[in-house]
Enzyme design. Structure first.
Site, PDB file in Angstrom:
ATOM      1  CE  LYS A 105      40.321  -1.097 -11.377  1.00 24.34           C
ATOM      2  NZ  LYS A 105      39.864   0.256 -11.055  1.00 24.34           N
ATOM      3  CG  ASN A 106      37.706  -3.889  -7.503  1.00 20.25           C
ATOM      4  OD1 ASN A 106      38.447  -3.078  -8.053  1.00 20.25           O
ATOM      5  ND2 ASN A 106      36.502  -3.563  -7.065  1.00 20.25           N
ATOM      6  NE  ARG A 160      43.457   3.526  -3.050  1.00 19.21           N
ATOM      7  CZ  ARG A 160      44.097   4.321  -2.212  1.00 19.21           C
ATOM      8  NH1 ARG A 160      44.860   5.265  -2.684  1.00 19.21           N
ATOM      9  NH2 ARG A 160      43.970   4.183  -0.895  1.00 19.21           N
ATOM     10  CG  ASP A 168      38.571   6.094  -9.642  1.00 22.07           C
ATOM     11  OD1 ASP A 168      39.083   6.488 -10.696  1.00 22.07           O
ATOM     12  OD2 ASP A 168      37.829   5.104  -9.564  1.00 22.07           O
ATOM     13  CG  ASP A 213      33.481  -0.188  -6.688  1.00 27.13           C
ATOM     14  OD1 ASP A 213      33.788   0.940  -6.253  1.00 27.13           O
ATOM     15  OD2 ASP A 213      34.307  -1.109  -6.818  1.00 27.13           O
ATOM     16  CG  MET A 241      31.557   2.496   2.777  1.00 26.75           C
ATOM     17  SD  MET A 241      31.604   0.818   2.131  1.00 26.75           S
ATOM     18  CE  MET A 241      33.316   0.382   2.345  1.00 26.75           C
TER      19      MET A 241
END
Length: 434
Positions: free
Chosen positions: A22-23, A97, A121, A319, A341
């Site tokens: 996804k990223n 985003r 998120d 993640d 983070m």
């Protein structure tokens, strides 16, 4: 609002293939704007955030043609800038985003760009200063209208520059990198993110004709070119899905083989799960997780409690912190989970405690997990998914629990995991979408 109804306590068995990352997809898809020539991308995940971005690109005038399962050919030869002034664009882009990474390509190719402040998120503060500071270093000027949360950026005078990234931001590095790829002169980006997904973007841009060196390090050098051409690109498997499946296998005492993992690209992820005592076998490019009745958390050399924390790559990805936390619930021993983070990513722990987990939430960043060692199982409850990763962590907990659980707001899970219910049901889970 859709929900999952999960019957827990079932052992799974079989093979599962991770989706495309996804990223990576969010970066790669934005990069199709950087050329008027066709760009073919393979292994695109069929998930909500990625599909919304592809729809947004089409609305902007980018053509999209399916050429295979998970493969599309894009061509940005007729971008409609009038669309950026519409309320529809503001609404669609603000809901995603990843849309902020449209700015870099637009500045590079067209010298101008517009973007609303994006959502995403609710996992803590995620400021965009790194993106805009980088653009400003290149000579771009921007105006922010707080009344409608809209950015207008003029990149007509951009030139190569030295750019220090205030934070090691993956999306920030990707955005500035794309803007610099077609800026006159040489740009150096120091303190750059170096995740495999960012490396993939660099490799793709170089195939398109960009001149980027230092790929894989925190110092990127970009020699600006006047135009880029088309290319073909295949995305990596999603490392977050791979980690999620490792944790799922351990928690549910299941025997699972994760196929086509691109293991060299996973960094320390397998090693961190091994610290929880999880056994795994590398079979070529597959990871086999045998069924394990017990797994024991390692302690430090002096016998003190293990701490697992997130860090920019090549450190442990944030993640997967929630996945590690939930996996530790049934381990033998204790571990301190330190989410450095983001300050709101541990706010699903109360649901795990309600299910019977022994967890002390020390503060927004730290949780101490005391493993149950299978002495008793979690119990099914009703809960709500607060974000993508926490949602899948709750799903893992529910699959390991006694009785039935219901997870509401699964639209959050759908944003990041492709047909997760169907794929897990295929190897023995019982998840009903209601």
């Amino acid at each position: 609002m859709a929900s999952f109804k999960i019957t827990g306590g079932r052992k799974l068995k079989g093979e599962i293939i991770p989706q495309g990352a996804k990223n990576e997809a969010l970066q790669i898809l934005c990069a199709v704007l950087m050329t008027k020539e066709p760009v073919t991308i393979h292994n695109i995940p069929n998930i909500r955030d990625v599909n919304k971005l592809m729809e947004l690109l089409e609305d902007m005038g980018v053509s999209r043609n399916k050429v295979g399962d998970g493969s599309y050919r894009f061509q940005a030869d007729a971008v409609n800038f009038e669309y950026f002034e519409t309320a529809e664009y503001k609404d669609k882009a603000a809901s995603l985003r990843g849309s902020i990474m449209l700015l870099g390509p637009m500045l590079a190719r067209f010298g101008k760009g517009k973007a609303p402040r994006p959502g995403g998120d609710k996992i803590g503060r995620r400021p965009l200063d790194t993106h805009f500071t980088g653009f400003q270093k290149l000579g771009a000027e921007f105006i922010y209208d707080p009344n409608d949360a809209f950015y207008t950026v003029d990149g007509s005078k951009m030139k190569g520059a030295y750019v220090w990234m205030d934070e090691i931001s993956v999306t920030g590095t990707a955005n500035v990198l794309m803007a610099a790829a077609m800026a006159e002169g040489t740009t150096t980006i120091y303190n750059a993110a170096c995740e495999p997904y960012l490396q993939q973007l660099c490799k793709m841009l170089n195939r398109m004709g960009a001149k980027i060196s230092g790929v894989g390090s925190n110092l990127l050098t970009i020699e600006g070119v006047s135009e880029l051409g088309g290319c073909e690109h295949t995305m990596l498997p999603d490392m977050i899905e791979i980690g999620s499946f490792i944790g799922l296998a351990a928690m549910t005492q299941s025997e699972i083989t994760i196929k086509n993992c691109q293991i060299p690209e996973l960094g320390i992820i397998p090693d961190v799960f091994k610290k929880l005592g999880i056994k795994m076998e590398f079979r070529g490019d597959d990871i086999h997780i045998p069924a394990q009745t017990h797994y024991e958390i390692s302690s430090l050399i002096d016998g003190s409690i293990l701490t697992i924390y997130d860090a920019p790559w090549p450190g442990f990805t944030p993640d997967l912190i929630s996945i590690i936390l939930v996996t530790a619930i049934q381990a033998k021993g204790a571990v301190l989970i330190h989410q450095k983070m983001f300050e709101s990513r541990l706010f699903f722990v109360d649901k795990l405690i309600e299910m019977g987990a022994q967890i002390i939430l020390c503060d927004p960043h730290r949780a101490n997990v005391i493993g149950l060692n299978r002495e008793h199982n979690l119990r099914g409850i009703r809960m709500t998914s607060p974000d993508i990763r926490a949602g899948v962590s709750l799903l893992i907990a529910a699959l390991s629990a006694d009785g039935t659980s219901t997870i509401d707001n699964i639209e959050q899970i759908d944003r990041g995991y492709q047909d997760i219910d169907k794929r897990l049901n295929a190897i023995g889970a019982e998840i009903i979408r209601i």
